[in-house]
Design a protein around this motif. Structure first.
Motif: not given
Length: 239
Positions: A165, A176, A216
């Protein structure tokens, strides 16, 4: 298995161990030092030899202190027994172009150790060869539930959720990446995924799978890709 984990448990376990290993660092890295993780956190010795096993798929090994490993030593094949818990990696993986395979092999053997601290049996890391004809027993070993769990943990150790992330935020400036249907990415997003994979020291495919595992991707209908990226299908065909 001595331990059996769900995928969510594997994610939490990997993140927890990696955060313990990294400690309270202000400059959180974007690439896991898997060599240091094995040496300093798991206390596992790592050695490199040219493997001489009959099965060429074998590129990694963790010893139980009993099972011999066939290695090449001064142009001779010898059966060597390593101390229990020793991780042995095929020396061919030390070349720069094999760095991704070397790192995953270390993570794979580390995962065997984590999931079975007793090292009750020696374990190999084997790569599946699409062009090879395997026996039923070989397929059972390659595709076993245990190996699937070990591979999942290995990927989570190399690419812990918090680090993926962080990498995504730094390089994409987003939480994302857009995906169309189940597999289609825009060219610019493919290049972005490749760049992030290189930074994390993993393959493009491994990082792509990891993004899916961590949810994601922002999903779009495949029709958007056909219309916007390829420039087709703007209108329905009249009967």
């Amino acid at each position: 298995l001595r331990f059996c984990f769900t995928n969510n448990e594997i994610e939490e376990l990997a993140e927890g161990m990696m955060l313990q290993y990294l400690g309270r660092r202000r400059d959180m890295p974007l690439c896991v030092d898997i060599d240091g993780f094995l040496a300093k956190y798991l206390k596992l010795p790592v050695e490199y030899y040219f493997f001489a096993e009959d099965d060429f798929d074998k590129i990694g090994f963790i010893s139980d202190g009993i099972t011999p490993l066939k290695v090449a030593d001064h142009n001779h094949t010898v059966c060597r027994i390593f101390p229990k818990g020793t991780v042995v990696v095929d020396k061919r993986l030390q070349s720069k172009k094999e760095e991704g395979r070397r790192r995953f092999t270390l993570a794979h053997e580390a995962s065997h150790y984590i999931m079975d601290r007793t090292v009750s049996a020696a374990s190999f890391h084997r790569e599946y060869d699409n062009e090879r004809r395997y026996s039923p027993q070989e397929l059972i070993e390659l595709l076993s539930f245990r190996e699937a769990q070990v591979d999942r943990l290995a990927a989570a150790l190399l690419m812990p959720g918090f680090m993926v992330r962080n990498t995504l935020g730094r390089f994409a400036g987003a939480t994302a990446i857009s995906i169309y249907g189940d597999n289609l990415l825009r060219l610019e997003d493919k290049l972005l995924v490749k760049k992030m994979a290189d930074v994390m020291g993993v393959s493009y495919t491994a990082f792509l799978i990891r993004l899916k595992e961590l949810h994601l991707f922002e999903r779009h209908d495949v029709s958007e890709y056909i219309t916007q990226e390829i420039g087709l299908g703007n209108g329905a065909i009249s009967p």
